[in-house]
Design an enzyme around this catalytic site. Structure first.
Site, PDB file in Angstrom:
ATOM      1  N   SER A  15       0.902  -1.197   0.008  1.00 20.52           N
ATOM      2  CA  SER A  15      -0.111   0.017   0.028  1.00 20.52           C
ATOM      3  C   SER A  15       0.981   1.201  -0.221  1.00 20.52           C
ATOM      4  O   SER A  15       0.361   2.330  -0.381  1.00 20.52           O
ATOM      5  CB  SER A  15      -0.996   0.001   1.196  1.00 20.52           C
ATOM      6  OG  SER A  15      -0.277  -0.041   2.373  1.00 20.52           O
ATOM      7  N   ILE A  18       8.095   1.254  -0.253  1.00 18.38           N
ATOM      8  CA  ILE A  18       8.793   0.337  -1.204  1.00 18.38           C
ATOM      9  C   ILE A  18       7.799  -0.466  -1.908  1.00 18.38           C
ATOM     10  O   ILE A  18       7.810  -0.856  -3.181  1.00 18.38           O
ATOM     11  CB  ILE A  18       9.831  -0.579  -0.520  1.00 18.38           C
ATOM     12  CG1 ILE A  18      10.901   0.551   0.073  1.00 18.38           C
ATOM     13  CG2 ILE A  18      10.357  -1.454  -1.400  1.00 18.38           C
ATOM     14  CD1 ILE A  18      12.011  -0.426   1.038  1.00 18.38           C
ATOM     15  N   ARG A  38      -3.202  -4.381   4.589  1.00 19.87           N
ATOM     16  CA  ARG A  38      -4.691  -4.135   5.293  1.00 19.87           C
ATOM     17  C   ARG A  38      -5.306  -3.055   4.592  1.00 19.87           C
ATOM     18  O   ARG A  38      -6.563  -3.163   4.617  1.00 19.87           O
ATOM     19  CB  ARG A  38      -4.352  -3.912   6.891  1.00 19.87           C
ATOM     20  CG  ARG A  38      -4.015  -5.228   7.631  1.00 19.87           C
ATOM     21  CD  ARG A  38      -3.660  -4.883   9.020  1.00 19.87           C
ATOM     22  NE  ARG A  38      -2.510  -3.973   9.170  1.00 19.87           N
ATOM     23  CZ  ARG A  38      -1.950  -3.627  10.532  1.00 19.87           C
ATOM     24  NH1 ARG A  38      -2.538  -4.039  11.478  1.00 19.87           N
ATOM     25  NH2 ARG A  38      -1.119  -2.515  10.299  1.00 19.87           N
ATOM     26  N   ASP A  65      -4.188  -9.290   6.474  1.00 16.54           N
ATOM     27  CA  ASP A  65      -3.470  -8.958   7.557  1.00 16.54           C
ATOM     28  C   ASP A  65      -2.618 -10.252   7.881  1.00 16.54           C
ATOM     29  O   ASP A  65      -2.915 -11.227   8.030  1.00 16.54           O
ATOM     30  CB  ASP A  65      -4.520  -8.998   9.070  1.00 16.54           C
ATOM     31  CG  ASP A  65      -3.946  -8.716  10.141  1.00 16.54           C
ATOM     32  OD1 ASP A  65      -2.565  -8.770  10.062  1.00 16.54           O
ATOM     33  OD2 ASP A  65      -4.731  -8.380  11.130  1.00 16.54           O
ATOM     34  N   LEU A  66      -1.387  -9.841   7.572  1.00 15.37           N
ATOM     35  CA  LEU A  66      -0.211 -10.804   7.635  1.00 15.37           C
ATOM     36  C   LEU A  66       0.136 -11.283   8.784  1.00 15.37           C
ATOM     37  O   LEU A  66       0.940 -12.191   8.928  1.00 15.37           O
ATOM     38  CB  LEU A  66       1.341 -10.288   6.975  1.00 15.37           C
ATOM     39  CG  LEU A  66       0.993  -9.686   5.281  1.00 15.37           C
ATOM     40  CD1 LEU A  66       2.206  -8.965   5.058  1.00 15.37           C
ATOM     41  CD2 LEU A  66       0.928 -10.920   4.553  1.00 15.37           C
ATOM     42  N   ASN A  92       7.853  -8.236   0.983  1.00 12.18           N
ATOM     43  CA  ASN A  92       8.251  -6.819   1.351  1.00 12.18           C
ATOM     44  C   ASN A  92       7.784  -6.216   2.594  1.00 12.18           C
ATOM     45  O   ASN A  92       8.469  -5.426   3.432  1.00 12.18           O
ATOM     46  CB  ASN A  92       7.496  -5.782   0.026  1.00 12.18           C
ATOM     47  CG  ASN A  92       7.719  -4.534   0.675  1.00 12.18           C
ATOM     48  OD1 ASN A  92       8.700  -3.863   0.735  1.00 12.18           O
ATOM     49  ND2 ASN A  92       6.567  -3.745   0.954  1.00 12.18           N
ATOM     50  N   TYR A 163      14.416  -5.507  15.873  1.00 13.40           N
ATOM     51  CA  TYR A 163      14.106  -5.539  14.651  1.00 13.40           C
ATOM     52  C   TYR A 163      15.345  -6.187  13.945  1.00 13.40           C
ATOM     53  O   TYR A 163      15.105  -6.729  13.023  1.00 13.40           O
ATOM     54  CB  TYR A 163      13.901  -4.097  14.261  1.00 13.40           C
ATOM     55  CG  TYR A 163      13.861  -3.619  12.665  1.00 13.40           C
ATOM     56  CD1 TYR A 163      12.975  -4.345  11.797  1.00 13.40           C
ATOM     57  CD2 TYR A 163      14.897  -3.096  12.256  1.00 13.40           C
ATOM     58  CE1 TYR A 163      12.752  -3.898  10.469  1.00 13.40           C
ATOM     59  CE2 TYR A 163      15.219  -2.918  10.994  1.00 13.40           C
ATOM     60  CZ  TYR A 163      13.895  -3.455   9.976  1.00 13.40           C
ATOM     61  OH  TYR A 163      14.213  -3.025   8.570  1.00 13.40           O
TER      62      TYR A 163
END
Length: 258
Positions: A15, A18, A38, A65-66, A92, A163
């Protein structure tokens, strides 16, 4: 890129940033691009851009929704039913919270694991499964990773260690998948791209709880990479001849020291 004309690609996190840039680039090269996120209205808006509408390919949006495995499985079933194949899977989607190891919230760590690792693994598994079902032996999987998977950032981002841990794991997963595919004598290729600082919404999300810092201040310090730079790297991977497997591309802004 001619051999990809008319073939089907999935881009997660499509959305904004990248992901949106990848959708625009692949459609211009004649691919049928399934963009999932989403916020599907944003993907639909990209599909209505003049350049995208005039492109030889097309962009379709699917809400997903991953963090929910059931939604990922439904996504792939919709691709199977609507297009009958999948040739390229670009993982991505990814995110970071400013969540230090000593004081961070476990809910934020879990969110990073769910999106950066679990979704990537499930999407890859389902993509390869669909490629194998349809006899697609020249497919491509690409992980959009990070320079954070190769080193830890400086003291200004101490909250990014978890992260970075997820992106170090992506390095291991990329190599593990490559070896599993080789064990099957498959010609499906696996690659990852590890960018340095990219001018996207990433830092807005990372700094959302820090009123003393703004993403615009970070980007004013140097000329950051743009989404198009990452898309160009994806096109390079897809353009590689059959005997070449691009494993990991590392790219930074010229002025980024670390």
């Amino acid at each position: 890129m001619e051999r990809w004309n008319g073939r089907v690609a999935l881009v997660t996190g499509a959305s904004v940033g990248i992901g949106a840039g990848l959708c625009r680039a692949l459609v211009k090269h004649g691919m049928v691009v399934v963009g999932c996120a989403r916020s599907v209205d944003k993907i639909r808006a990209i599909a209505e851009e003049d350049d995208v509408k005039a492109a030889p390919g097309k962009l379709v949006a699917i809400k997903c929704d991953l963090t929910q495995e059931s939604e990922i499985l439904s996504l792939f079933e919709e691709i199977r039913n609507s297009y009958g194949r999948l040739d390229v899977c670009i993982n991505n989607a990814g995110l970071s919270h400013n969540s230090p190891l000593l004081t961070g919230k476990s809910s934020e760590w879990k969110n990073m694991l769910d999106v950066n690792i679990m979704a990537l693994c499930i999407c890859t598994q389902q993509a390869v499964k669909l490629m194998q079902e349809k006899g697609i032996d020249d497919g491509q999987v690409i992980h959009i990773s990070s320079m954070g998977g190769h080193r830890l950032p400086g003291t200004g981002m101490l909250g990014a260690s978890f992260y970075c841990g997820t992106k170090f794991m992506v390095r291991a997963l990329t190599e593990g998948l490559r070896r599993e595919l080789k064990g099957l004598n498959s010609h499906i290729r696996i690659a990852s791209i590890s960018p340095g600082m990219v001018e996207t919404e990433f830092f807005d999300h990372y700094l959302k709880n820090d009123p003393t810092r703004k993403a615009s201040d970070i980007f004013s310090s140097m000329k950051a990479l743009q989404a198009k730079d990452i898309a160009d790297s994806v096109l390079y991977i897809l353009s590689a001849p059959p005997h070449v497997e691009v494993h990991d591309i590392l790219l930074r802004p010229l002025d980024q020291a670390t």
